[in-house]
Design an enzyme around this catalytic site. Structure first.
Site, mmCIF file in Angstrom:
data_model
loop_
_atom_site.group_PDB
_atom_site.id
_atom_site.type_symbol
_atom_site.label_atom_id
_atom_site.label_comp_id
_atom_site.label_asym_id
_atom_site.label_seq_id
_atom_site.Cartn_x
_atom_site.Cartn_y
_atom_site.Cartn_z
ATOM 1 N N ASN A 2 0.850 -1.196 0.000
ATOM 2 C CA ASN A 2 0.000 0.000 0.000
ATOM 3 C C ASN A 2 0.879 1.237 0.000
ATOM 4 O O ASN A 2 2.023 1.203 0.487
ATOM 5 C CB ASN A 2 -0.886 0.006 1.256
ATOM 6 C CG ASN A 2 -1.829 1.197 1.291
ATOM 7 O OD1 ASN A 2 -2.479 1.527 0.293
ATOM 8 N ND2 ASN A 2 -1.906 1.872 2.424
ATOM 9 N N HIS A 55 0.694 5.336 1.248
ATOM 10 C CA HIS A 55 -0.083 6.215 2.129
ATOM 11 C C HIS A 55 0.572 7.600 2.144
ATOM 12 O O HIS A 55 1.799 7.710 2.238
ATOM 13 C CB HIS A 55 -0.110 5.634 3.544
ATOM 14 C CG HIS A 55 -0.948 6.441 4.485
ATOM 15 N ND1 HIS A 55 -2.321 6.409 4.460
ATOM 16 C CD2 HIS A 55 -0.605 7.322 5.458
ATOM 17 C CE1 HIS A 55 -2.786 7.228 5.383
ATOM 18 N NE2 HIS A 55 -1.774 7.798 5.995
#
Ligand code: GAR
Length: 206
Positions: free
Chosen positions: A123, A125
Site C-alpha cells: 500500500n 499512504h
C-alpha cells in the site's frame, strides 16, 4: 500488456516479471506511475488488471489508455467486508496475480484478502507513517503544523496503515501550503517511490 524483460540497471533482480494486480478507488495517478515505470523498464513487471470499487473512478480511463483490463467490485453490493474481499481474491487469482498493489485503495483489508497473498500486499499512504494513519492524512498533517511530511510504502496487515515499512520519501510543508498543494507535491514523490518500492519488496531489500 506484453511481458517486459528485466532491465540491465536492475542487476539484483533475476526473476520473472512481477505479476501485479492493482486495487484503486479513485483517480489512479499511482497506477499510471507504475505503468510508466514498466514501460521505461525500470520495473520488471506486468499488470494483470485493475480492480476498482467506485463506479466512474478515474483509474478506469487510465487503465483503458494503458491497455490494462479493469473490473468493478463494488463494496456496496456485498453484505460484509469478507465477501467483498473474497470476490477480489477470486478475480486476482484468475488473472494470475502474485502481488496486490493498493494504489489509492480506500477499503480496509480483511484476512480473506491478506491470507492468500501473504507479505505480497503493498500500500501507499500520503504521510510518514506511523504519523497520520487513516483518512485525511494530508489534511491532518497540515492542521498539526508539521514541517515535514511525505509518503510511505508498506506491506499491508489487518491494522490500518500499520504494516512493515518498505520505503518513505519526505516532503517539506511550505508556507502557504493548502491541502491540495501539499498533496500534489506528496504525489510527485509517490509516483517516484512506489515503482521502486515494489521492486525493493520483491528483491527482499526492504
Ligand atoms: C494517494 O495520495 C495515496 O497515497 C492515497 O490516495 C491517493 C490516491 O491517488 N492513499 C490513501 O490515502 C490510502 N490510505 P491516486 O488515485 O491518484 O493514485
Amino acid at each position: 500488456m506484453d511481458v517486459l524483460t528485466v532491465p540491465e540497471h536492475c542487476p539484483d533482480y533475476r526473476g520473472e516479471p512481477l505479476r501485479l494486480g492493482i486495487l484503486a478507488s479513485g483517480n489512479g495517478s499511482n497506477f499510471t506511475a507504475i505503468v510508466e515505470a514498466i514501460s521505461a523498464q525500470t520495473l520488471p513487471a506486468v499488470i494483470t488488471g485493475v480492480i476498482y470499487n467506485n463506479p466512474g473512478a478515474g483509474v478506469v480511463q487510465r487503465a483503458q489508455a494503458a491497455g490494462v483490463k479493469s473490473h468493478l467490485v463494488n463494496h456496496r453490493d456485498y453484505p460484509d467486508r469478507e465477501s467483498f474481499d473474497q470476490d477480489i481474491v477470486s478475480t486476482l487469482k484468475n488473472w494470475g496475480t502474485e502481488w496486490v498493489v493498493m494504489a489509492g485503495w480506500m477499503r480496509q483489508a480483511t484476512e480473506v484478502l491478506l491470507q492468500p497473498f501473504g507479505a505480497q500486499v503493498l500500500n501507499i499512504h500520503p504521510s510518514l507513517l506511523p504519523a497520520f494513519p487513516g483518512i485525511k492524512a494530508v489534511e491532518r498533517a497540515l492542521a498539526a503544523g508539521v514541517k515535514i511530511t511525505g509518503c510511505t510504502v508498506h506491506r499491508v496487515v489487518l491494522a490500518v496503515d500499520s504494516g512493515p515499512i518498505i520505503a518513505q520519501a519526505a516532503v517539506p510543508v511550505l508556507p502557504g501550503d493548502t491541502v491540495a498543494s501539499l498533496h500534489a507535491r506528496i504525489q510527485q514523490q509517490e509516483h517516484r517511490l512506489y515503482p521502486q518500492a515494489i521492486l525493493w519488496a520483491a528483491v527482499g531489500n526492504s
